[in-house]
Design a protein around this motif. Structure first.
Motif, PDB file in Angstrom:
ATOM      1  N   MET A  49       0.818  -1.208   0.000  1.00  0.00           N
ATOM      2  CA  MET A  49       0.000   0.000   0.000  1.00  0.00           C
ATOM      3  C   MET A  49       0.854   1.261   0.000  1.00  0.00           C
ATOM      4  SD  MET A  49      -3.030   0.934   2.626  1.00  0.00           S
ATOM      5  CE  MET A  49      -2.825   2.590   3.229  1.00  0.00           C
ATOM      6  N   SER A  50       1.993   1.228   0.686  1.00  0.00           N
ATOM      7  CA  SER A  50       2.862   2.409   0.755  1.00  0.00           C
ATOM      8  C   SER A  50       3.875   2.460  -0.386  1.00  0.00           C
ATOM      9  CB  SER A  50       3.592   2.447   2.097  1.00  0.00           C
ATOM     10  OG  SER A  50       4.360   1.270   2.276  1.00  0.00           O
ATOM     11  N   GLY A  51       3.806   1.492  -1.315  1.00  0.00           N
ATOM     12  CA  GLY A  51       4.650   1.517  -2.498  1.00  0.00           C
ATOM     13  C   GLY A  51       6.037   0.949  -2.318  1.00  0.00           C
ATOM     14  N   GLN A  52       6.312   0.273  -1.214  1.00  0.00           N
ATOM     15  CA  GLN A  52       7.642  -0.278  -0.970  1.00  0.00           C
ATOM     16  C   GLN A  52       7.807  -1.693  -1.514  1.00  0.00           C
ATOM     17  OE1 GLN A  52       9.365   0.338   2.836  1.00  0.00           O
ATOM     18  NE2 GLN A  52       8.248   2.210   3.248  1.00  0.00           N
ATOM     19  N   ARG A  69      -0.732  11.851  -0.093  1.00  0.00           N
ATOM     20  CA  ARG A  69       0.570  11.386   0.377  1.00  0.00           C
ATOM     21  C   ARG A  69       0.381  10.317   1.456  1.00  0.00           C
ATOM     22  NH1 ARG A  69       3.417  16.587   2.436  1.00  0.00           N
ATOM     23  NH2 ARG A  69       1.305  16.914   3.197  1.00  0.00           N
ATOM     24  N   ILE A  70       1.212   9.294   1.382  1.00  0.00           N
ATOM     25  CA  ILE A  70       1.161   8.196   2.346  1.00  0.00           C
ATOM     26  C   ILE A  70       2.427   8.217   3.199  1.00  0.00           C
ATOM     27  CG2 ILE A  70       1.089   5.678   2.638  1.00  0.00           C
ATOM     28  CD1 ILE A  70      -0.420   5.519  -0.004  1.00  0.00           C
ATOM     29  N   GLY A  71       2.260   8.169   4.508  1.00  0.00           N
ATOM     30  CA  GLY A  71       3.390   8.105   5.426  1.00  0.00           C
ATOM     31  C   GLY A  71       3.456   6.726   6.063  1.00  0.00           C
ATOM     32  N   TYR A  72       4.599   6.059   5.933  1.00  0.00           N
ATOM     33  CA  TYR A  72       4.735   4.676   6.416  1.00  0.00           C
ATOM     34  C   TYR A  72       5.698   4.611   7.598  1.00  0.00           C
ATOM     35  CZ  TYR A  72       6.024  -0.277   6.494  1.00  0.00           C
ATOM     36  OH  TYR A  72       6.280  -1.568   6.887  1.00  0.00           O
ATOM     37  N   ILE A 167       4.826  11.764  11.343  1.00  0.00           N
ATOM     38  CA  ILE A 167       3.806  12.752  11.705  1.00  0.00           C
ATOM     39  C   ILE A 167       4.156  14.130  11.149  1.00  0.00           C
ATOM     40  CG2 ILE A 167       2.784  13.991  13.655  1.00  0.00           C
ATOM     41  CD1 ILE A 167       2.974  11.367  15.249  1.00  0.00           C
ATOM     42  N   LEU A 168       5.440  14.503  11.249  1.00  0.00           N
ATOM     43  CA  LEU A 168       5.863  15.819  10.761  1.00  0.00           C
ATOM     44  C   LEU A 168       5.775  15.946   9.242  1.00  0.00           C
ATOM     45  CD1 LEU A 168       8.969  16.410  13.063  1.00  0.00           C
ATOM     46  CD2 LEU A 168       6.805  17.681  13.114  1.00  0.00           C
ATOM     47  N   SER A 169       5.787  14.833   8.535  1.00  0.00           N
ATOM     48  CA  SER A 169       5.693  14.896   7.070  1.00  0.00           C
ATOM     49  C   SER A 169       4.272  15.186   6.592  1.00  0.00           C
ATOM     50  CB  SER A 169       6.180  13.581   6.455  1.00  0.00           C
ATOM     51  OG  SER A 169       5.328  12.497   6.789  1.00  0.00           O
ATOM     52  N   ARG A 170       3.339  15.249   7.530  1.00  0.00           N
ATOM     53  CA  ARG A 170       1.945  15.621   7.243  1.00  0.00           C
ATOM     54  C   ARG A 170       1.319  14.784   6.124  1.00  0.00           C
ATOM     55  NH1 ARG A 170       2.151  22.293   7.594  1.00  0.00           N
ATOM     56  NH2 ARG A 170       2.616  22.409   9.826  1.00  0.00           N
ATOM     57  N   PRO A 171       1.322  13.474   6.250  1.00  0.00           N
ATOM     58  CA  PRO A 171       0.708  12.637   5.210  1.00  0.00           C
ATOM     59  C   PRO A 171      -0.816  12.674   5.308  1.00  0.00           C
ATOM     60  CG  PRO A 171       1.451  11.261   6.993  1.00  0.00           C
ATOM     61  CD  PRO A 171       1.879  12.662   7.337  1.00  0.00           C
ATOM     62  N   ASP A 172      -1.474  12.356   4.212  1.00  0.00           N
ATOM     63  CA  ASP A 172      -2.936  12.243   4.222  1.00  0.00           C
ATOM     64  C   ASP A 172      -3.365  10.898   4.809  1.00  0.00           C
ATOM     65  OD1 ASP A 172      -3.671  14.736   2.560  1.00  0.00           O
ATOM     66  OD2 ASP A 172      -2.199  13.699   1.308  1.00  0.00           O
ATOM     67  N   VAL A 173      -2.534   9.871   4.570  1.00  0.00           N
ATOM     68  CA  VAL A 173      -2.811   8.524   5.081  1.00  0.00           C
ATOM     69  C   VAL A 173      -1.588   8.036   5.859  1.00  0.00           C
ATOM     70  CG1 VAL A 173      -3.463   6.154   4.515  1.00  0.00           C
ATOM     71  CG2 VAL A 173      -4.269   8.034   3.075  1.00  0.00           C
ATOM     72  N   LEU A 174      -1.820   7.633   7.086  1.00  0.00           N
ATOM     73  CA  LEU A 174      -0.758   7.055   7.911  1.00  0.00           C
ATOM     74  C   LEU A 174      -0.846   5.531   7.849  1.00  0.00           C
ATOM     75  CD1 LEU A 174      -1.243   9.376  10.986  1.00  0.00           C
ATOM     76  CD2 LEU A 174       0.923   9.155   9.777  1.00  0.00           C
ATOM     77  N   VAL A 175       0.277   4.886   7.570  1.00  0.00           N
ATOM     78  CA  VAL A 175       0.358   3.426   7.591  1.00  0.00           C
ATOM     79  C   VAL A 175       1.342   3.072   8.700  1.00  0.00           C
ATOM     80  CG1 VAL A 175       0.884   1.344   6.262  1.00  0.00           C
ATOM     81  CG2 VAL A 175      -0.119   3.330   5.122  1.00  0.00           C
ATOM     82  N   LEU A 176       0.825   2.544   9.801  1.00  0.00           N
ATOM     83  CA  LEU A 176       1.603   2.409  11.034  1.00  0.00           C
ATOM     84  C   LEU A 176       1.751   0.947  11.423  1.00  0.00           C
ATOM     85  CD1 LEU A 176      -0.275   5.230  13.008  1.00  0.00           C
ATOM     86  CD2 LEU A 176       1.819   5.467  11.653  1.00  0.00           C
ATOM     87  N   ASP A 177       2.983   0.458  11.406  1.00  0.00           N
ATOM     88  CA  ASP A 177       3.270  -0.929  11.778  1.00  0.00           C
ATOM     89  C   ASP A 177       3.743  -0.950  13.236  1.00  0.00           C
ATOM     90  OD1 ASP A 177       3.750  -3.613  11.810  1.00  0.00           O
ATOM     91  OD2 ASP A 177       5.073  -3.644  10.059  1.00  0.00           O
ATOM     92  N   GLN A 196      -7.337  10.196  17.038  1.00  0.00           N
ATOM     93  CA  GLN A 196      -8.790  10.277  17.157  1.00  0.00           C
ATOM     94  C   GLN A 196      -9.371  11.493  16.450  1.00  0.00           C
ATOM     95  OE1 GLN A 196      -9.268  10.117  21.413  1.00  0.00           O
ATOM     96  NE2 GLN A 196      -9.844   7.956  21.413  1.00  0.00           N
ATOM     97  N   LEU A 197      -8.535  12.460  16.080  1.00  0.00           N
ATOM     98  CA  LEU A 197      -9.028  13.663  15.402  1.00  0.00           C
ATOM     99  C   LEU A 197      -9.742  13.265  14.118  1.00  0.00           C
ATOM    100  CD1 LEU A 197      -5.941  16.003  15.930  1.00  0.00           C
ATOM    101  CD2 LEU A 197      -8.127  16.061  17.143  1.00  0.00           C
ATOM    102  N   PRO A 198     -10.863  13.915  13.800  1.00  0.00           N
ATOM    103  CA  PRO A 198     -11.707  13.491  12.676  1.00  0.00           C
ATOM    104  C   PRO A 198     -10.987  13.423  11.324  1.00  0.00           C
ATOM    105  CG  PRO A 198     -12.850  15.100  14.034  1.00  0.00           C
ATOM    106  CD  PRO A 198     -11.448  15.056  14.535  1.00  0.00           C
ATOM    107  N   ASP A 199     -10.003  14.301  11.096  1.00  0.00           N
ATOM    108  CA  ASP A 199      -9.348  14.331   9.791  1.00  0.00           C
ATOM    109  C   ASP A 199      -8.220  13.314   9.657  1.00  0.00           C
ATOM    110  OD1 ASP A 199      -7.780  15.651  11.633  1.00  0.00           O
ATOM    111  OD2 ASP A 199      -6.923  17.023  10.163  1.00  0.00           O
ATOM    112  N   ARG A 200      -7.946  12.533  10.683  1.00  0.00           N
ATOM    113  CA  ARG A 200      -6.876  11.533  10.611  1.00  0.00           C
ATOM    114  C   ARG A 200      -7.382  10.281   9.886  1.00  0.00           C
ATOM    115  NH1 ARG A 200      -4.330  15.555  11.676  1.00  0.00           N
ATOM    116  NH2 ARG A 200      -3.409  16.020  13.695  1.00  0.00           N
TER     117      ARG A 200
END
Length: 621
Positions: A49-52, A69-72, A167-177, A196-200
């Motif tokens: 999903m994150s393109g790796q 943008r996706i942040g992994y 978090i600092l890279s401000r991605p639209d989608v967070l992919v967290l392992d 929990q913020l609605p836009d996350r």
């Protein structure tokens, strides 16, 4: 708005199919948890999903909407050993970050023109807020020195730095392992509030079940290459999953009954088969397969031949420890472990949990006081670092190096192969090399090697790291029935609530609080500490006066009474919820409403009475 779409995605390694033509859509505001057994392909799916990692399949598609943008966050992030914390942050590809880095560099050179240009760049990209955000986030994750070399960071610190960068890279989608690994409880709660913020929007893999319950709005289960989605949090998932499992068991029972009937017919059937008979034979094979289907209800079952504990188990007498003079990590700690004690150890990172365990096991010597081990005490210590294997070996050989068999309760024996099967390693898996198994499977194997020594006191240091939720439930079920003393240092709040009768809370300045109850009770008490005078803190440090007049057996009786009170509170809370929900039923009768109202009031009164009993008992510890 759709952010990411996966269509007909497959992935296999050798003969093992991890993903089998799966579909997945992630929309704005989705807060998704991925649940599966270790080695099932969770990390592979996240990397696709994150393109790796590239997807497989003739018609496979991974579609990311334009501008998204996706942040992994990798489970084990890697950094250059030459970098500092600041260097790692500067690598983030955002103009605000680059402007912040330029401004810092200009301020270090004392070049007024360069500093003026850097300030203009900060204005252009509105990066002044970014500097405040960077410092606030790094401080939250316990980074106060941006010039610290990454080579000096622990594995946990590297994981926290990688999270800060994502978090600092401000991605639209967070992919967290496994984002909660190596975070103390305060950090986990901060991360929960952030997500929990609605836009996350995020997809995560985590073993923290309270995290799943409080943050996620969708659970996706990966089972044998296929995805199944459940709307709602973790509690809702468990309810729906239980209904599915019950339905599967019913279907399996029906299939077995039908199979018996079909088997009788097959045996009576004449050899000259008609087309109709042939169809019935084929149907029998389908019914047979359905009846034999495995429902994956794994459970570790092992009756170890544990050495009996004597009256003296492990005693701490005025124990203190300091690495530097007058800088006490532990001070004046007194405690005698009773049989079948269940203790959780909690505290922020750096509070001294590992030091405390090293004192109990004899690795470290107290600066003051003494620790006495009983003659029959045999400690099994599961280190946070995991099992050390000098050379890569097959799983079965690792166990055989310890023993070919172990004695069981009742005089029986169990071979190494049988022992591994009890710990959910099939015969084919036993031939796999250690380097090829997942992190969760390594932790399970590590626990087995410890139990082979038949300890009567288990000390587990962060046992949940790298474990999937399925394996966690298996481990907890085993530990619930463990007949010896259990000491558990963990950030897993769910496990502490499930297994610990009381907590040793390392509060700093050498103080250890002996709190009656699990983590949720402690968190509730702590939150209300400033606003109520009903519950009084009872620390191990001030027990010099109280413990002399109260025997250990009395304290154990109080803990048992506390546990009973906690169970009563849980039952009354459930009844209160059930009655409250009845008022939402459509068109209730007047007599029913009156009956429910009376029962609800009575339940609330009983609940308040039991809570008062709990508080009074807590004051006696």
């Amino acid at each position: 708005m759709n952010y990411v779409t996966l269509e007909l995605v497959s992935k296999s390694y050798g003969e093992k199919m991890l993903l089998d033509k799966i579909d997945l859509r992630i929309n704005r505001g989705d807060k998704i948890a991925l649940i599966a057994q270790n080695g099932s392909g969770k990390t592979t799916l996240m990397k696709i999903m994150s393109g790796q990692v590239a997807a497989e399949g003739e018609h496979a598609k991974v579609l990311v909407s334009p501008g998204i943008r996706i942040g992994y966050l990798d489970q084990e992030p890697e950094f250059s050993s030459n970098e500092t914390v600041r260097d790692a942050i500067v690598r983030i590809d955002l103009p605000e970050i680059k402007a912040w880095a330029s401004h810092h560099h200009a301020s270090m050179t004392a070049n007024e023109e360069a500093l003026h240009m850097a300030a203009l760049l900060m204005d252009d990209h509105q990066a002044w807020d970014m500097e405040s955000m960077i410092m606030q986030l790094l401080h939250q994750l316990h980074f106060d020195d941006l010039e610290k070399p990454i080579s000096q960071l622990s594995g946990g610190q590297k994981k926290r730095l990688a999270m800060a960068m994502v978090i600092l890279s401000r991605p639209d989608v967070l992919v967290l392992d496994e984002p909660t690994n190596h975070l103390d409880m305060a950090m986990v709660e901060w991360l929960e509030n952030y997500l929990q913020l609605p836009d996350r929007t995020f997809l995560t893999v985590t073993h923290d079940r309270y995290f799943l319950d409080r943050v996620c709005n969708q659970i996706i289960e990966l089972d044998r290459g296929k995805l199944r989605s459940f709307q709602g949090n973790y509690s809702t998932y468990l309810e729906k999953k239980a209904l599915i499992d019950e339905s599967n068991l019913t279907s399996q029972d029906k299939a077995k009954q039908l199979m018996r009937k079909e088997l009788e017919w097959i045996r009576r059937m004449p050899k000259a088969r008609t087309t109709k008979n042939k169809a019935r034979v084929d149907n029998f094979e389908e019914v047979k397969a359905a009846a034999a289907r495995v429902l994956y209800k794994d459970k570790v079952e092992l009756q170890i031949d544990m050495q009996r504990l004597g009256s003296k188990i492990l005693e701490c007498h005025h124990v203190g420890f300091a690495y530097e003079p007058e800088k006490w990590l532990i001070k004046n700690f007194m405690y005698k472990f009773p049989n079948q004690d269940r203790v959780g150890i909690v505290g922020p990172n750096g509070a001294g949990k590992s030091t405390f365990i090293s004192l109990l096991t004899g690795v470290l010597t107290p600066t003051m006081g003494k620790i006495v081990h009983g003659d029959t005490l045999k400690i099994g210590h599961m280190h946070q670092e995991g099992l050390e294997i000098k050379a890569d070996k097959r799983i079965i050989d690792i166990i055989r190096d310890i023993a070919d068999y172990i004695p069981l309760k009742g005089g029986g024996k169990m071979t190494a192969e049988q022992l591994l099967e009890k710990f959910l390693f099939t015969r084919p898996q036993q031939q796999v090399y250690y380097s090829q198994i997942s992190g969760g499977e390594r932790r399970r194997l590590y626990l087995l090697t410890i139990l082979m020594g038949n300890p009567n006191m288990l000390i587990l240091d962060e046992p949940t790291n790298d474990l999937d939720i399925v394996t966690l439930n298996v481990l907890e079920d085993f530990l619930m029935d463990y007949p010896g003393v259990l000491l558990l240092a963990s950030h897993d709040r769910y496990m502490l609530d499930k297994l610990a009768d009381h907590l040793f809370v390392l509060e700093g300045n050498g103080v250890i609080k002996d709190f009656p109850g699990g983590y949720t009770a402690y968190a509730h008490w702590k939150a209300n500490q400033s606003s109520t005078s009903t519950i009084t803190a009872n620390t191990a440090e001030v027990k010099t006066s109280s413990s002399s007049s109260q025997s250990e057996s009395d304290r154990q009786d109080i803990r048992k009474a506390l546990r009973r009170a906690e169970k009563s509170i849980e039952q009354l809370e459930a009844k209160k919820k059930e009655l409250s929900e009845k008022f939402l039923l459509p068109d209730p009768k007047l007599e029913d409403l009156q009956k429910w109202d009376k029962e609800l009031k009575e339940t609330i009164v009983k609940l308040e009475e039991v809570e008062l009993v709990w508080m009074e008992l807590a004051e006696q510890i």
